[in-house]
Design an enzyme around this catalytic site. Structure first.
Site, PDB file in Angstrom:
ATOM      1  N   ASN A 100       0.819  -1.213   0.000  1.00 23.81           N
ATOM      2  CA  ASN A 100       0.000   0.000   0.000  1.00 23.81           C
ATOM      3  C   ASN A 100       0.858   1.270   0.000  1.00 23.81           C
ATOM      4  OD1 ASN A 100      -1.966  -1.898   0.172  1.00 23.81           O
ATOM      5  ND2 ASN A 100      -2.648  -1.382   2.234  1.00 23.81           N
ATOM      6  N   HIS A 146     -18.004  35.403 -31.139  1.00 27.57           N
ATOM      7  CA  HIS A 146     -19.165  34.666 -31.690  1.00 27.57           C
ATOM      8  C   HIS A 146     -18.855  34.123 -33.086  1.00 27.57           C
ATOM      9  CE1 HIS A 146     -21.544  36.543 -28.421  1.00 27.57           C
ATOM     10  NE2 HIS A 146     -20.792  37.596 -28.698  1.00 27.57           N
ATOM     11  N   SER A 267      -7.849  12.498 -49.013  1.00 21.41           N
ATOM     12  CA  SER A 267      -9.053  11.685 -48.884  1.00 21.41           C
ATOM     13  C   SER A 267      -8.860  10.434 -49.723  1.00 21.41           C
ATOM     14  CB  SER A 267     -10.273  12.469 -49.378  1.00 21.41           C
ATOM     15  OG  SER A 267     -11.298  11.574 -49.755  1.00 21.41           O
ATOM     16  N   LYS A 273      -8.930  16.610 -52.053  1.00 16.89           N
ATOM     17  CA  LYS A 273      -9.013  16.973 -50.632  1.00 16.89           C
ATOM     18  C   LYS A 273      -7.661  17.028 -49.944  1.00 16.89           C
ATOM     19  CE  LYS A 273     -12.097  17.493 -48.135  1.00 16.89           C
ATOM     20  NZ  LYS A 273     -13.083  16.538 -47.604  1.00 16.89           N
ATOM     21  N   GLU A 280      -7.699  18.031 -36.151  1.00 17.83           N
ATOM     22  CA  GLU A 280      -8.942  17.405 -35.670  1.00 17.83           C
ATOM     23  C   GLU A 280      -8.659  16.435 -34.525  1.00 17.83           C
ATOM     24  OE1 GLU A 280     -11.862  16.840 -39.360  1.00 17.83           O
ATOM     25  OE2 GLU A 280      -9.819  16.234 -39.807  1.00 17.83           O
ATOM     26  N   TYR A 307      -6.480   2.173   2.435  1.00 19.12           N
ATOM     27  CA  TYR A 307      -6.324   1.600   1.097  1.00 19.12           C
ATOM     28  C   TYR A 307      -7.491   0.660   0.790  1.00 19.12           C
ATOM     29  CZ  TYR A 307      -4.631  -1.022  -2.890  1.00 19.12           C
ATOM     30  OH  TYR A 307      -4.530  -1.596  -4.128  1.00 19.12           O
ATOM     31  N   GLN A 312      -6.322   0.484  -7.318  1.00 17.14           N
ATOM     32  CA  GLN A 312      -5.522  -0.065  -8.417  1.00 17.14           C
ATOM     33  C   GLN A 312      -5.965   0.512  -9.769  1.00 17.14           C
ATOM     34  OE1 GLN A 312      -4.220  -4.251  -8.327  1.00 17.14           O
ATOM     35  NE2 GLN A 312      -5.538  -4.551 -10.101  1.00 17.14           N
ATOM     36  N   LYS A 315      -4.273   3.767 -11.992  1.00 20.72           N
ATOM     37  CA  LYS A 315      -3.158   3.833 -12.944  1.00 20.72           C
ATOM     38  C   LYS A 315      -3.568   3.897 -14.419  1.00 20.72           C
ATOM     39  CE  LYS A 315      -1.284   0.900 -10.062  1.00 20.72           C
ATOM     40  NZ  LYS A 315      -1.980   1.483  -8.887  1.00 20.72           N
TER      41      LYS A 315
HETATM   42  N1  ARG Z   1      -1.694  -3.640  -7.322  1.00 22.39           N
HETATM   43  C1  ARG Z   1      -2.099  -2.849  -6.187  1.00 22.39           C
HETATM   44  C2  ARG Z   1      -2.449  -1.436  -6.663  1.00 22.39           C
HETATM   45  O1  ARG Z   1      -2.084  -1.094  -7.736  1.00 22.39           O
HETATM   46  C3  ARG Z   1      -0.989  -2.775  -5.208  1.00 22.39           C
HETATM   47  C4  ARG Z   1      -1.420  -2.715  -3.787  1.00 22.39           C
HETATM   48  C5  ARG Z   1      -2.031  -3.971  -3.366  1.00 22.39           C
HETATM   49  N2  ARG Z   1      -2.357  -3.937  -1.977  1.00 22.39           N
HETATM   50  C6  ARG Z   1      -3.198  -4.805  -1.467  1.00 22.39           C
HETATM   51  N3  ARG Z   1      -3.462  -4.674  -0.219  1.00 22.39           N
HETATM   52  N4  ARG Z   1      -3.767  -5.727  -2.199  1.00 22.39           N
HETATM   53  O2  ARG Z   1      -3.088  -0.688  -5.953  1.00 22.39           O
END
Ligand code: ARG
Length: 438
Positions: A100, A146, A267, A273, A280, A307, A312, A315
């Site tokens: 954690n 505008h 195009s 074109k 875009e 936690y 997770q 990410k």
């Molecule tokens: N893979 C987990 C994450 O990205 C890591 C932490 C996992 N901790 C746990 N108590 N399962 O958050």
């Protein structure tokens, strides 16, 4: 403990995504191991074995040689599992640490790096805009409100109007960097540790300014990630507005820019074109960081301290926002560098005297007429098609000489100042973050 069902192992694995964190995981582990050794929790020989082992894991990961297993849940388990295969001392590494606080650390290290790289990349685009602005400081163009022609400005002024928000974005990335710059190791799973961990030493090794102040908050907090993603989102919005301007300018209706072949696409059907796909995409890609911010905010909302595994999911959101904005910034820089402005079309679009109606009203004001009355009077002459203004757009721009106004001399000066600011930002990024332990 027994093993999770294979389908659920796959469901809960984050390795495919958090693989990207391995350089941070290894640097964090080196710092943690050195901290353990200085606290007397590792013998010097064990530290040496761990350091050597971690460097080897790093080389194997760099080379793509490390084979993953079904049971490898995330990058943290991979690194530790492999290290322990290399040396029995590997079993000591997780002393006083939880995944954690480990994952909080890794994401903070990643965020500092990302913020710094984003600042460099923003600065490069700012520099490209400002150098084009300097070349076109005095090129007339109509300014719009505008999406109706309003008053004369210059191409340089308009380009700098896209550079200024990016400078603010760089500030937002600076803030995101500062937010990430706190060291969470030592928080354990949520309640710290009974072992005499040397948190300051570890923080110093990793170049952190501060320690997290509360072990629960340290593992639950993702505000720094929200700040980073928000800064990405703001940048993406600005790029989308730049993209939209280029799309408009490249139409036959505007005809303000020609798209060089290097930045245009054809195009598949219509041979004549030339399409502004890159511009875009700058518009369309903004969807990704906007999605990331919504995803991250949704993950965090109502989440009980400390936690939870929900975290997770932070990410994919963070990485997508960062990758997409870095990519867009680089594309925007190339787009800006290759724009060819059509001076004649721009001047023709600015030649309509009605764009000087405000000047005419201001001339009456200077001669003592109250503005409301002057506005009405000039409005009447415009509607009757009888507006006479004894100066042209160039002269109008020379008269617009308050700070921030499009007087070409001021535009040129601002372009120089903006370029200096971009250089300062790039310089900052060169020294932030400090190098990680190896
Ligand atoms: N893979 C987990 C994450 O990205 C890591 C932490 C996992 N901790 C746990 N108590 N399962 O958050």
């Amino acid at each position: 403990m027994g093993r999770l069902l294979p389908e659920l192992e796959r469901f809960s694995s984050s390795l495919e995504v958090d693989f990207e964190l391995y350089p941070y995981d290894i640097a964090g582990s080196l710092a943690h191991a050195r901290g353990l050794a200085s606290a007397g929790l590792l013998k010097p020989t064990q530290l040496k074995a761990i350091e050597r082992g971690l460097r080897r894991v790093r080389r194997e990961l760099d080379a793509g040689e490390l084979k993953f297993r079904e049971s490898d849940e995330d990058i943290h388990t991979v690194v530790e599992r492999r290290l322990t295969e290399i040396t029995p001392a590997g079993a000591m590494l997780h002393t006083g640490r939880s995944r954690n606080d480990q994952v909080a650390l890794d994401l903070r290290l990643y965020s500092r790096d990302a913020a710094s790289e984003l600042i460099t990349t923003v600065a490069e685009l700012v520099d490209a805009l400002a150098s084009r602005a300097a070349q076109h400081a005095a090129w007339l163009m109509p300014g719009y409100t505008h999406l109706q022609r309003a008053q004369p400005v210059t191409v340089g002024h308009h380009l700098l109007a896209h550079a200024e928000p990016l400078l603010r974005d760089a500030e937002r990335f600076r803030h995101a960097y500062e937010a990430a710059d706190e060291m969470p190791l030592g928080s354990g799973a949520l309640a710290g540790t009974t072992l005499p961990l040397q948190r300051e030493r570890v923080a110093k090794e990793l170049g952190f300014q501060r320690l997290t102040a509360n072990s629960i908050d340290a593992v639950a907090d993702r505000d720094f990630a929200l700040d980073l993603v928000y800064a990405c989102l703001a940048t993406a919005i600005h790029l989308s507005r730049l993209g939209e301007d280029v799309v408009l300018w490249a139409t036959a209706e505007f005809g303000f820019v020609r798209l060089a072949d290097e930045i245009a696409t054809g195009s598949s059907l219509m041979p004549q074109k030339k399409n502004p796909d890159i511009a875009e995409l700058l518009r369309g890609r903004a969807g990704r960081p906007i999605g990331s911010l919504v995803a991250l905010a949704t993950i965090l909302k109502g989440l009980p301290l400390a936690y939870d595994r929900d975290l997770q999911e932070d990410k994919p959101a963070v990485f997508a926002a960062v990758d997409s904005v870095l990519d867009s910034l680089r594309a925007a820089q190339l787009l800006v560098a290759h724009l060819e402005f059509d001076r004649d079309r721009l001047a023709a679009a600015t030649s309509d005297t009605s764009l000087l109606a405000t000047d005419a009203a201001e001339a009456l004001v200077a001669a003592g007429t109250p503005f409301r009355k002057a506005h009405e009077e000039v409005g009447r002459t415009v509607r009757a098609g009888k507006l006479q203004v004894p100066w042209n757009a160039e002269a109008s721009l020379r008269k617009r000489d308050t700070p921030g106004a499009p007087n070409p001399r001021r535009v040129a000066a601002r372009a120089t100042a903006v370029r200096r600011e971009a250089a300062r930002l790039r310089q900052w990024s060169k020294t932030h973050p400090p190098p990680l332990p190896t």
